[in-house]
Design an enzyme around this catalytic site. Structure first.
Site, PDB file in Angstrom:
ATOM      1  CG  ASN A  76     148.654 -45.901 -21.108  1.00 46.77           C
ATOM      2  OD1 ASN A  76     149.045 -45.057 -20.299  1.00 46.77           O
ATOM      3  ND2 ASN A  76     149.485 -46.660 -21.800  1.00 46.77           N
ATOM      4  CD1 TRP A  77     144.101 -40.957 -20.075  1.00 41.19           C
ATOM      5  CD2 TRP A  77     144.382 -39.190 -18.716  1.00 41.19           C
ATOM      6  NE1 TRP A  77     142.855 -40.507 -19.711  1.00 41.19           N
ATOM      7  CE2 TRP A  77     143.003 -39.425 -18.872  1.00 41.19           C
ATOM      8  CE3 TRP A  77     144.798 -38.131 -17.894  1.00 41.19           C
ATOM      9  CZ2 TRP A  77     142.036 -38.624 -18.243  1.00 41.19           C
ATOM     10  CZ3 TRP A  77     143.847 -37.345 -17.267  1.00 41.19           C
ATOM     11  CH2 TRP A  77     142.479 -37.590 -17.450  1.00 41.19           C
ATOM     12  CE  LYS A  78     150.461 -44.874 -24.708  1.00 43.59           C
ATOM     13  NZ  LYS A  78     151.004 -45.401 -25.944  1.00 43.59           N
ATOM     14  CG  HIS A  99     152.760 -49.528 -21.925  1.00 44.57           C
ATOM     15  ND1 HIS A  99     153.553 -49.025 -22.929  1.00 44.57           N
ATOM     16  CD2 HIS A  99     151.489 -49.425 -22.362  1.00 44.57           C
ATOM     17  CE1 HIS A  99     152.776 -48.631 -23.925  1.00 44.57           C
ATOM     18  NE2 HIS A  99     151.520 -48.860 -23.611  1.00 44.57           N
ATOM     19  CD  GLU A 139     154.412 -46.056 -24.907  1.00 45.11           C
ATOM     20  OE1 GLU A 139     154.045 -45.465 -23.874  1.00 45.11           O
ATOM     21  OE2 GLU A 139     153.710 -46.102 -25.942  1.00 45.11           O
ATOM     22  CD  GLU A 150     148.760 -51.911 -24.818  1.00 47.13           C
ATOM     23  OE1 GLU A 150     147.788 -51.174 -24.968  1.00 47.13           O
ATOM     24  OE2 GLU A 150     149.859 -51.503 -24.391  1.00 47.13           O
ATOM     25  N   GLY A 198     150.234 -46.649 -30.995  1.00 48.70           N
ATOM     26  CA  GLY A 198     150.505 -45.275 -31.412  1.00 48.70           C
ATOM     27  C   GLY A 198     150.814 -45.142 -32.893  1.00 48.70           C
ATOM     28  CB  SER A 257     145.908 -48.015 -33.349  1.00 56.94           C
ATOM     29  OG  SER A 257     147.243 -47.528 -33.364  1.00 56.94           O
ATOM     30  N   GLY A 265     145.306 -45.692 -25.675  1.00 56.90           N
ATOM     31  CA  GLY A 265     146.204 -44.560 -25.493  1.00 56.90           C
ATOM     32  C   GLY A 265     145.618 -43.306 -26.112  1.00 56.90           C
ATOM     33  N   GLY A 266     146.035 -43.010 -27.340  1.00 58.62           N
ATOM     34  CA  GLY A 266     145.652 -41.774 -28.022  1.00 58.62           C
ATOM     35  C   GLY A 266     144.177 -41.414 -27.914  1.00 58.62           C
TER      36      GLY A 266
END
Ligand code: PGA
Length: 256
Positions: A13-15, A99, A101, A171, A177, A217, A238-239
């Protein structure tokens, strides 16, 4: 993972990261770092504007492209929005829905999540549906009940024949994150619980075929342990998906 019954899916998930040129470069680097992808499906959920470049760059590489959001209507006066059909026509195969966010910053609810799942399935997209508790909910001991509600409302009205096309991503919000990963046992407990909820709704045969990911994470160092759990069928990352060597290491951990 239990690859006898269901596919392992490793999704990045590149956001809101990477321009189209940067997307191309990251995918080229990833292609050079991934050794085996026999046992898992790779998905890159990129920003809308990166989709054409990502599709082109992944030609000949076993990775599918996903989006990170969509609207539930087919078309209409929804300035700034993108429909499932628009994504499908481009060649997008997956879409992240709900998601945390988007729930937190863009007022998404379990009800809009449910509408989006229906729209995605109608357009032939595979939804990656995110559920997860806050730190406060975990501390209050209401995690499992809260997750059950999220799953139940998300799947409302979904035909049994369509359920296998849905991926659920567990999640925990406190792990996203933050560098604070759920332990493998915590991830397994909730992923197993989600499967129990699906079993209650659709029966054992369908429940065991659904891919349930962990996200929050996940990284090159902890992926193998998380993925060793029977009900953790992949990751939503993500990251670490923005660094080719790290994402490649996670993919390789899914191919052991
Ligand atoms: P993270 O993000 O891996 O950076 O924690 C996961 C996600 O938000 O999907």
């Amino acid at each position: 993972m239990n690859q006898r019954y269901r596919k392992t899916v490793i999704a990045g998930n590149w956001k809101m990261n990477k321009t189209p040129a940067e997307a191309r470069a990251l995918i080229e680097e990833l292609k050079a770092s991934v050794s085996r992808v026999k046992w898992c499906e790779i998905v890159l959920c990129v920003p809308f504007v990166d989709i054409p470049a990502a599709l082109k760059a992944t030609k000949g590489f076993r990775a599918s492209i996903g989006a990170q959001n969509m609207h539930y209507e087919k078309s209409g006066a929804y300035t700034g929005e993108i429909s499932a059909q628009m994504l499908a026509e481009l060649g997008v195969k997956y879409v992240i829905i709900g998601h945390s966010e988007r729930r937190q910053y863009f007022a998404e609810t379990d009800v809009t999540v449910n509408k989006k799942i229906h729209a995605a399935l109608d357009a032939g997209l595979r939804p990656i549906v995110c559920v997860g508790e806050s730190l406060q909910q975990r501390e209050q001991g209401v995690t499992l009940e809260f997750i059950r509600q999220q799953v139940k409302i998300a799947l409302g009205g979904v035909e049994p024949s369509a359920v296998k096309r849905i991926i659920i991503a567990y999640e925990p919000i406190w792990a996203i994150g933050t560098g604070k990963t759920a332990t493998a046992d915590q991830a397994e407990e909730v992923c197993g619980w989600i499967r129990d909820c699906i079993r209650e709704l659709y029966g054992a045969r369908i429940a065991r075929a659904v891919t349930i990911q962990y996200g929050g994470s996940m990284n090159a160092g902890n992926a193998a342990e998380l993925l060793s759990k029977l009900d953790v069928d992949g990751g939503l990352i993500g990251g670490a998906s923005l660094k080719a060597p790290d994402f490649a290491a996670i993919i390789n951990a899914a191919n052991q």
